[in-house]
Design a protein around this motif. Structure first.
Motif, short mmCIF file in Angstrom:
data_model
loop_
_atom_site.label_atom_id
_atom_site.label_comp_id
_atom_site.label_asym_id
_atom_site.label_seq_id
_atom_site.Cartn_x
_atom_site.Cartn_y
_atom_site.Cartn_z
N ILE A 169 0.81 -1.23 0.00
CA ILE A 169 0.00 0.00 0.00
C ILE A 169 0.84 1.27 0.00
O ILE A 169 0.33 2.37 -0.24
N GLY A 170 2.14 1.16 0.27
CA GLY A 170 2.98 2.36 0.29
C GLY A 170 2.75 3.21 1.53
O GLY A 170 1.92 2.89 2.39
N MET A 171 3.49 4.31 1.61
CA MET A 171 3.41 5.19 2.79
C MET A 171 3.29 6.64 2.38
O MET A 171 3.82 7.06 1.35
N SER A 172 2.60 7.42 3.21
CA SER A 172 2.56 8.87 3.04
C SER A 172 3.87 9.45 3.56
O SER A 172 4.63 8.80 4.28
N ARG A 173 4.15 10.72 3.21
CA ARG A 173 5.36 11.38 3.70
C ARG A 173 5.35 11.48 5.22
O ARG A 173 6.39 11.35 5.87
N GLU A 174 4.18 11.71 5.81
CA GLU A 174 4.08 11.83 7.26
C GLU A 174 4.44 10.51 7.93
O GLU A 174 5.15 10.48 8.94
N THR A 175 3.96 9.40 7.36
CA THR A 175 4.29 8.09 7.92
C THR A 175 5.78 7.80 7.78
O THR A 175 6.41 7.28 8.71
N MET A 176 6.36 8.16 6.62
CA MET A 176 7.78 7.90 6.39
C MET A 176 8.65 8.61 7.41
O MET A 176 9.73 8.14 7.77
N LEU A 212 20.94 3.84 5.06
CA LEU A 212 19.77 3.34 4.33
C LEU A 212 18.98 4.51 3.74
O LEU A 212 19.11 5.66 4.19
N ILE A 213 18.21 4.20 2.73
CA ILE A 213 17.24 5.16 2.18
C ILE A 213 15.89 4.47 2.11
O ILE A 213 15.80 3.24 2.06
N VAL A 214 14.84 5.29 2.09
CA VAL A 214 13.47 4.77 1.99
C VAL A 214 12.80 5.47 0.82
O VAL A 214 12.86 6.70 0.71
N ASP A 215 12.19 4.70 -0.05
CA ASP A 215 11.47 5.27 -1.19
C ASP A 215 10.09 4.62 -1.24
O ASP A 215 9.98 3.40 -1.33
N SER A 216 9.05 5.43 -1.13
CA SER A 216 7.69 4.87 -1.12
C SER A 216 6.69 5.89 -1.63
O SER A 216 6.84 7.09 -1.42
N THR A 217 5.69 5.37 -2.33
CA THR A 217 4.58 6.19 -2.81
C THR A 217 3.30 5.48 -2.43
O THR A 217 3.19 4.26 -2.61
N GLU A 218 2.32 6.24 -1.93
CA GLU A 218 1.04 5.62 -1.54
C GLU A 218 0.41 4.91 -2.72
O GLU A 218 0.30 5.46 -3.80
N GLY A 219 0.04 3.65 -2.50
CA GLY A 219 -0.58 2.85 -3.55
C GLY A 219 0.41 2.13 -4.45
O GLY A 219 0.02 1.36 -5.32
N LYS A 220 1.72 2.38 -4.27
CA LYS A 220 2.72 1.77 -5.16
C LYS A 220 3.78 0.99 -4.41
O LYS A 220 4.75 0.53 -5.01
N GLY A 221 3.68 0.83 -3.11
CA GLY A 221 4.63 0.01 -2.36
C GLY A 221 5.90 0.74 -1.98
O GLY A 221 6.02 1.94 -2.13
#
Length: 589
Positions: A540-547, A580-589
């Motif tokens: 489901i991916g993450m919002s910027r606030e969640t990240m 580490l880095i984190v890359d996520s978009t809501e709805g795209k994992g």
């Protein structure tokens, strides 16, 4: 139809249609004289008509008759002389044309209103046939080409009203519109009485109901003022532009009168994403540069108060929709006698992100210190509790009723001990047993265990280096990193079918490439060879606030769980001097 006596003007006979048209009964109608169905103001016209010789005649529909209820109707009249019962009479045929007359009058009024509107319209408007002859123009068109009147233009071509060079250009554009059946937008020059003006011209084909092109129509907006400003500025700012254009900051010049952009630099286009053609001649409202109108209000108020503004933080919207945080300074200047505003904006978006990252890092460090302190104290208490419970257990016979409760207490304390290990791992204070590890072997060895840890709807895929990938680290801690990331990815997929993929390879990277990896972990990674592990899910991916919160201890988006998995990952990486880095978009994992 009716018949009336020429001498007495009395009705002698009438058909049912006539009686119904005028709203009388037959007896009432035949008791009237012909003058009684006419308004008194039309008597003179009627008696003049009566004085003519009694011949067949047809009169147009501008005669008015009066019905019983007083309403007037427009009629078309046909009259024929005859003898009726020995009397000199006339047979009259009446056709009610009231609706047609009103329609014609409405059309004339509509045409007059349209003509009035077109003549007061600030644009030049015209219609031509396929041969380029003018069928209609408005008064501004006549004035622009210095013609005497609209009538003097009708039927003429461009060759008749301007010089050949310009006329041939107009004609070529018209032919293009008619041939292609599409509208065009061009800038055209008009020269009349040595006066030169520029117009933004829209030309469109005209079609009949069958789609056949009948000619062309167009309208033109005077852009002479804008063109003059552009030319004047182009001549005056050449020296200034050398410095102006090469600045990395966004610089723009706007007219105070209407807020129109009249000049921007390369920095403006690079930061905003707009081209110079998209900006010049328009206002910030037209292209919605300001994200918050309160920022613009502060700028205007500051300029009104002191004529300049310094270091105003404002948010802008780039062409791609992203937000730009800018540090803005502005001042009122004079360009060719025109009051303008020069605005210099420095993009501080990255600096703001860095500040936020620094605050997040400091917050995590504080939480790490707190976690470490709590974990140490809790470990000490657990040690005392464990020792006392073990002593109590040794003093009781195996079959004692309290032994079951003591076993449960020992199990709970062991779980509590594992929790303190995770808290110490987050704080980076855990004890590591460092040795050389082949990460490829670790992943292969535990792949089945990792796969079992995932829900049945989630598939684990691995893409591992063909060669060993050696690092120095604690095997148990490294396994915990991989396990936590895989489980986290599986949880993000939920109940849908999904995939968690693990990629492992050796990467040679320089310090600039490694810098993003060190920001979250707050580590400095020198250039060299690194083990690069990527765990990816299609959940489901993450919002910027969640990240921003995922590495905080006890933060979780799940209904169950302690929220220490990713916190432990971060702490272990810090202890192993990794990043580490984190890359996520809501709805795209």
């Amino acid at each position: 139809m009716w018949i009336y006596d020429v001498d007495t003007l009395a009705f002698l006979d009438a058909n049912d249609a006539a009686v119904a048209l005028y709203g009388y009964t037959r007896e009432e109608f035949l008791a009237l004289k012909i003058t009684e169905i006419r308004p008194t103001e039309d008597y003179a016209l009627f008696f003049a008509w009566l004085s003519q010789p009694p011949v067949d005649m047809r009169l147009p529909g501008d005669w008015r008759h009066k019905r019983k209820n007083g309403t007037l109707i427009n009629v078309e009249v046909s009259s024929y002389p005859l003898t009726y019962n020995g009397r000199s009479a006339r047979l009259v045929e009446i056709r009610d044309v009231t609706e047609q007359t009103h329609t014609a009058e409405s059309l004339r009024e509509s045409e007059l209103r349209l003509r009035s509107l077109l003549d007061t319209f600030p644009y030049l408007v015209w219609i031509k046939d396929t041969e380029g002859r003018f069928l209609s123009v408005n008064q501004p068109f006549v004035d622009a080409f210095n013609q005497k009147s609209i009538k003097d233009v009708i039927g003429k071509t461009d060759l008749d009203i301007t010089n050949r060079e310009l006329a041939e250009k107009y004609i070529a554009d018209d032919k293009k519109v008619i041939a292609n059946g599409t509208r065009i937008l061009v800038e055209e020059e008009i020269i009349a009485n040595d006066s030169r003006k520029w117009f933004e011209t829209h030309k469109s084909p005209m079609f009949d109901q069958n789609g056949i092109v009948l000619g062309s129509a167009g309208f033109a907006r005077d852009i002479t003022e804008r063109k003059n400003y552009e030319d004047a500025l182009r001549k005056s700012e050449e020296k200034f532009r050398r410095v102006f254009y090469t600045s990395p900051d966004a610089i723009s010049v706007n007219r105070i009168a209407d807020g129109m952009y009249i000049s921007i630099n390369r920095g403006f286009t690079q930061i905003s994403g707009y081209t110079e053609e998209e900006i010049i001649g328009r206002t910030s409202f037209e292209i919605q540069i300001w994200e918050n109108l309160e920022d613009r209000k502060k700028l205007v108020e500051g300029l009104k108060k002191s004529g300049s503004v310094e270091n105003l933080e404002a948010r802008f919207r780039a062409k791609n929709g992203s937000t730009i945080i800018g540090l803005l300074s502005a001042a009122v200047i004079d360009i060719n006698g025109e009051p303008c505003i020069i605005i210099i904006t420095r993009d501080i978006s990255e600096m703001k992100k860095t500040e936020q990252l620094l605050r997040d890092t400091q917050r995590r460090e504080s939480l790490g210190v707190l976690s470490s302190g709590i974990a140490h104290d809790f470990n000490n208490l657990l040690g005392i509790m464990l020792g006392n419970i073990s002593l109590a257990q040794s003093h009781l016979p195996p079959a004692h009723a309290a032994m079951n409760n003591i076993e449960k207490a020992l199990t709970a304390m062991e779980r509590a001990a594992e929790l303190t290990k995770q808290m110490l791992a987050y704080s980076g204070k855990g004890k590591f047993q460092i040795r050389t590890i082949d990460l490829v072997a670790v992943v292969k060895e535990h792949a089945s265990l990792f796969d079992v840890s995932l829900p049945k709807n989630v598939k684990l895929e691995t893409r591992l280096s063909a060669e060993p990938v050696y690092i120095n680290g604690d095997p148990g801690q490294i396994e915990q990193i991989i396990m936590n990331l895989i489980i986290n990815g599986g949880d993000a997929i939920g109940e849908a079918q999904g995939v968690v993929s693990v990629t492992l390879e050796t990467c040679v990277m320089n310090a600039n490439e490694l810098a993003p990896y060190g920001r979250i972990a707050n580590t400095v990674l020198p250039s060299g060879a690194y083990a690069c592990l990527e765990v990816r899910d299609n959940g489901i991916g993450m919002s910027r606030e969640t990240m921003r919160k995922i590495f905080d201890p006890f933060f979780t988006t799940k209904f169950t769980g302690r929220g220490l998995g990713l916190s432990a990952v971060l702490g272990i990486l810090q202890g192993h001097k990794g990043g580490l880095i984190v890359d996520s978009t809501e709805g795209k994992g």
